[in-house]
Design a protein around this motif. Structure first.
Motif, mmCIF file in Angstrom:
data_model
loop_
_atom_site.group_PDB
_atom_site.id
_atom_site.type_symbol
_atom_site.label_atom_id
_atom_site.label_comp_id
_atom_site.label_asym_id
_atom_site.label_seq_id
_atom_site.Cartn_x
_atom_site.Cartn_y
_atom_site.Cartn_z
ATOM 1 N N ARG A 112 -3.474 1.325 -15.028
ATOM 2 C CA ARG A 112 -2.753 2.235 -14.129
ATOM 3 C C ARG A 112 -2.404 3.537 -14.853
ATOM 4 O O ARG A 112 -2.432 4.627 -14.266
ATOM 5 C CB ARG A 112 -1.467 1.581 -13.606
ATOM 6 C CG ARG A 112 -1.738 0.511 -12.563
ATOM 7 C CD ARG A 112 -0.478 -0.248 -12.184
ATOM 8 N NE ARG A 112 -0.825 -1.443 -11.450
ATOM 9 C CZ ARG A 112 -0.849 -1.522 -10.111
ATOM 10 N NH1 ARG A 112 -0.463 -0.494 -9.379
ATOM 11 N NH2 ARG A 112 -1.225 -2.625 -9.515
ATOM 12 N N GLN A 134 -7.470 -7.611 -11.330
ATOM 13 C CA GLN A 134 -8.557 -6.760 -10.847
ATOM 14 C C GLN A 134 -8.310 -6.299 -9.422
ATOM 15 O O GLN A 134 -8.437 -5.126 -9.097
ATOM 16 C CB GLN A 134 -9.887 -7.530 -10.887
ATOM 17 C CG GLN A 134 -10.419 -7.736 -12.286
ATOM 18 C CD GLN A 134 -11.785 -8.405 -12.297
ATOM 19 O OE1 GLN A 134 -12.224 -8.978 -11.295
ATOM 20 N NE2 GLN A 134 -12.451 -8.329 -13.428
ATOM 21 N N ALA A 135 -7.912 -7.249 -8.556
ATOM 22 C CA ALA A 135 -7.718 -6.935 -7.139
ATOM 23 C C ALA A 135 -6.622 -5.889 -6.963
ATOM 24 O O ALA A 135 -6.752 -4.981 -6.133
ATOM 25 C CB ALA A 135 -7.371 -8.202 -6.372
ATOM 26 N N GLN A 136 -5.574 -5.982 -7.766
ATOM 27 C CA GLN A 136 -4.473 -5.015 -7.648
ATOM 28 C C GLN A 136 -4.935 -3.606 -8.010
ATOM 29 O O GLN A 136 -4.587 -2.628 -7.348
ATOM 30 C CB GLN A 136 -3.314 -5.413 -8.568
ATOM 31 C CG GLN A 136 -2.663 -6.728 -8.193
ATOM 32 C CD GLN A 136 -1.742 -7.232 -9.304
ATOM 33 O OE1 GLN A 136 -1.427 -6.498 -10.234
ATOM 34 N NE2 GLN A 136 -1.308 -8.479 -9.198
ATOM 35 N N ILE A 168 -8.047 -2.501 -7.933
ATOM 36 C CA ILE A 168 -8.991 -2.057 -6.901
ATOM 37 C C ILE A 168 -8.222 -1.557 -5.673
ATOM 38 O O ILE A 168 -8.537 -0.502 -5.103
ATOM 39 C CB ILE A 168 -9.934 -3.215 -6.492
ATOM 40 C CG1 ILE A 168 -10.831 -3.616 -7.666
ATOM 41 C CG2 ILE A 168 -10.758 -2.856 -5.268
ATOM 42 C CD1 ILE A 168 -11.859 -2.611 -8.062
ATOM 43 N N ASN A 169 -7.189 -2.292 -5.275
ATOM 44 C CA ASN A 169 -6.372 -1.864 -4.133
ATOM 45 C C ASN A 169 -5.737 -0.511 -4.392
ATOM 46 O O ASN A 169 -5.692 0.349 -3.506
ATOM 47 C CB ASN A 169 -5.274 -2.885 -3.835
ATOM 48 C CG ASN A 169 -5.834 -4.132 -3.186
ATOM 49 O OD1 ASN A 169 -6.974 -4.118 -2.701
ATOM 50 N ND2 ASN A 169 -5.070 -5.198 -3.185
ATOM 51 N N LEU A 170 -5.257 -0.324 -5.621
ATOM 52 C CA LEU A 170 -4.650 0.962 -5.974
ATOM 53 C C LEU A 170 -5.686 2.088 -5.850
ATOM 54 O O LEU A 170 -5.402 3.136 -5.261
ATOM 55 C CB LEU A 170 -4.085 0.912 -7.403
ATOM 56 C CG LEU A 170 -3.600 2.248 -7.957
ATOM 57 C CD1 LEU A 170 -2.384 2.754 -7.180
ATOM 58 C CD2 LEU A 170 -3.262 2.147 -9.453
ATOM 59 N N GLU A 200 -8.283 2.220 -3.988
ATOM 60 C CA GLU A 200 -8.578 2.471 -2.567
ATOM 61 C C GLU A 200 -7.459 3.251 -1.892
ATOM 62 O O GLU A 200 -7.695 4.169 -1.109
ATOM 63 C CB GLU A 200 -8.804 1.142 -1.845
ATOM 64 C CG GLU A 200 -10.106 0.488 -2.254
ATOM 65 C CD GLU A 200 -10.417 -0.771 -1.460
ATOM 66 O OE1 GLU A 200 -9.502 -1.615 -1.323
ATOM 67 O OE2 GLU A 200 -11.552 -0.894 -0.980
ATOM 68 N N GLN A 201 -6.235 2.878 -2.248
ATOM 69 C CA GLN A 201 -5.077 3.558 -1.654
ATOM 70 C C GLN A 201 -5.043 5.034 -2.096
ATOM 71 O O GLN A 201 -4.809 5.938 -1.288
ATOM 72 C CB GLN A 201 -3.833 2.804 -2.121
ATOM 73 C CG GLN A 201 -2.507 3.373 -1.736
ATOM 74 C CD GLN A 201 -1.445 2.977 -2.774
ATOM 75 O OE1 GLN A 201 -1.457 1.858 -3.288
ATOM 76 N NE2 GLN A 201 -0.562 3.905 -3.100
ATOM 77 N N ASN A 216 -7.630 7.146 -0.208
ATOM 78 C CA ASN A 216 -7.190 7.554 1.125
ATOM 79 C C ASN A 216 -6.170 8.673 1.061
ATOM 80 O O ASN A 216 -6.221 9.636 1.828
ATOM 81 C CB ASN A 216 -6.571 6.371 1.869
ATOM 82 C CG ASN A 216 -7.635 5.359 2.248
ATOM 83 O OD1 ASN A 216 -8.810 5.724 2.381
ATOM 84 N ND2 ASN A 216 -7.245 4.104 2.392
ATOM 85 N N HIS A 224 -17.220 -4.678 -2.119
ATOM 86 C CA HIS A 224 -15.913 -4.485 -1.494
ATOM 87 C C HIS A 224 -15.509 -3.004 -1.464
ATOM 88 O O HIS A 224 -15.021 -2.499 -0.452
ATOM 89 C CB HIS A 224 -14.867 -5.305 -2.248
ATOM 90 C CG HIS A 224 -13.466 -5.038 -1.794
ATOM 91 N ND1 HIS A 224 -12.914 -5.695 -0.725
ATOM 92 C CD2 HIS A 224 -12.534 -4.175 -2.234
ATOM 93 C CE1 HIS A 224 -11.698 -5.248 -0.536
ATOM 94 N NE2 HIS A 224 -11.429 -4.328 -1.440
ATOM 95 N N ILE A 225 -15.734 -2.305 -2.554
ATOM 96 C CA ILE A 225 -15.183 -0.950 -2.657
ATOM 97 C C ILE A 225 -16.155 0.150 -2.210
ATOM 98 O O ILE A 225 -15.724 1.258 -1.882
ATOM 99 C CB ILE A 225 -14.683 -0.664 -4.106
ATOM 100 C CG1 ILE A 225 -13.715 0.529 -4.102
ATOM 101 C CG2 ILE A 225 -15.819 -0.453 -5.082
ATOM 102 C CD1 ILE A 225 -12.910 0.698 -5.364
#
Ligand SMILES: Nc1ncnc2c1ncn2[C@@H]1O[C@H](COP(=O)(O)OP(=O)(O)OP(=O)(O)O)[C@@H](O)[C@H]1O
Ligand SMILES: [Mg+2]
Length: 339
Positions: A165, A193-195, A197-199, A201-202, A205, A223-224
């Motif tokens: 991060r 990893q998922a966290q 990746i979510n960051l 993506e967020q 946007n 996924h991404i």
């Protein structure tokens, strides 16, 4: 059609192979990237996959201008950045940032998080004047989900996911339009990893970022990514939308890669085929003639050793499945299974 933010045209990066300590006679070249073309539109994510050594990181470094291209063009918003230097290069660098694989070695252990994230402001003071820097860094910490009060801590006081991060916050500092992520989650635990990746993506946007996302993990890339490019031995062999690549792969190499992806099948009824590739990856210093994949390909014929297949939409492909593939015998083969 949306205008491209990045256009890569016939990009080549050869590393000279030398012999001798003093005179360093050039005896050959490692063709790490060997004629790659693609484009990227604003807000889009292009995934790049391929085995180790196929040239993914080299491609990233040339796009970042960390390595000089041997030939070809990299147009960022229409301007060829391979020819820039000085102020022009500095201005473009601001717009293209990179997030690296290893959050353990890419952060200087002797610098505080505040200094690490704020370092880009030293080079581009116009983005955050000196008096505003602490606030700017705290904002960035907040944006990536870290406590702004951690600003004076050192990298070793954070977990792997938190460090990534921090790397992402530094990448965002100059408000770039394009971020190149080179295996950004490969060094992290699966749950983390998922966290991350979510960051990503967020943030995409929120700031309308474009991503080039390099990874080994085909499920994460699926996924991404909006589109996916498959590389083999310095070449792009297939490129298309996520749906086209995963549901209608046409290049034998892509089919082999996808057939190895584990797919959960609770029914146990699915009969997936596994394509096992024979042989090792040839050396990029001495790639096979014609199609580079032919030495490991079950479809290879005489023609494949003499004629280089171009990356183009095969005439046999129509409708939504139509996308570019560099194979003389390209045809759809569903290897993941739609069940
Ligand atoms: N500085 C360099 N000098 C000489 N050869 C290099 C250099 N950097 C990379 N190469 C070679 O270029 C080829 C492509 O390397 P690259 O690191 O781009 O692959 P990659 O796809 O990123 O692999 P990985 O998945 O392992 O990260 C390899 O054969 C590598 O050994
Ligand atoms: Mg790499």
């Amino acid at each position: 059609m949306a205008e491209p933010i990045l256009e890569v045209k016939d990009l080549v990066k050869h590393y000279p192979l030398t012999q001798g300590i003093v005179l360093k006679k050039q005896v050959g070249a490692v063709r790490a990237v060997d004629g790659v073309s693609f484009s990227l539109t604003k807000g889009e994510t292009l995934g790049i996959v391929g085995e180790s050594g196929c040239g993914k990181s080299t491609l990233a470094k040339v796009l970042m201008n960390l390595e000089k291209a041997t030939s070809g063009q990299v147009l960022f918003k229409g301007e060829d950045i391979t020819r820039l230097s000085g102020a022009g290069l500095k201005a473009v660098r601001r717009n293209i940032q990179m997030v690296f694989q290893d959050p353990y070695t890419s952060l200087n252990p002797r610098m505080t998080v505040g200094d690490i994230i704020g370092e880009p402001f030293e080079i581009h003071p116009e983005v955050a004047p000196k008096g505003d820097r602490r606030r700017a860094v705290q904002d960035l910490l907040d944006v990536v989900g870290l406590n702004p009060e951690y600003i004076n801590r050192y990298p070793h006081q954070f977990s792997g996911g938190q460090r990534q991060r921090i790397g992402i916050a530094r990448g965002l500092a100059l408000k770039p339009e394009l971020i190149i992520c080179d295996e950004p989650v490969s060094a992290l635990d699966v749950s983390v990893q998922a966290q991350v990746i979510n960051l990503l993506e967020q943030l995409q946007n929120e700031f309308r970022l474009s991503y080039m996302f390099i990874a080994h993990d085909l499920s994460i890339v699926r996924h991404i990514s909006d589109r996916v490019g498959v590389m083999y031995l310095g070449k792009m062999v297939e490129i298309g939308t996520e749906e086209q690549i995963y549901s209608h792969p046409t290049h034998p190499y892509t089919q082999a890669l996808l057939s190895a992806v584990p797919v959960p099948d609770p029914t146990g009824r699915e009969h997936r085929e596994r394509i096992l590739l024979s042989g090792d990856i040839p050396s990029p210093a001495n790639p096979p003639s014609g199609c580079r994949f032919r030495t490991r390909c079950w479809k290879a014929e005489e023609r494949c050793s003499t004629e280089v297949p171009l990356l183009a939409v095969p005439s046999t492909l129509r409708g939504p499945a139509a996308h570019e593939s560099a194979c003389h015998f390209a045809e759809v083969r569903d290897v993941i299974g739609s069940g």
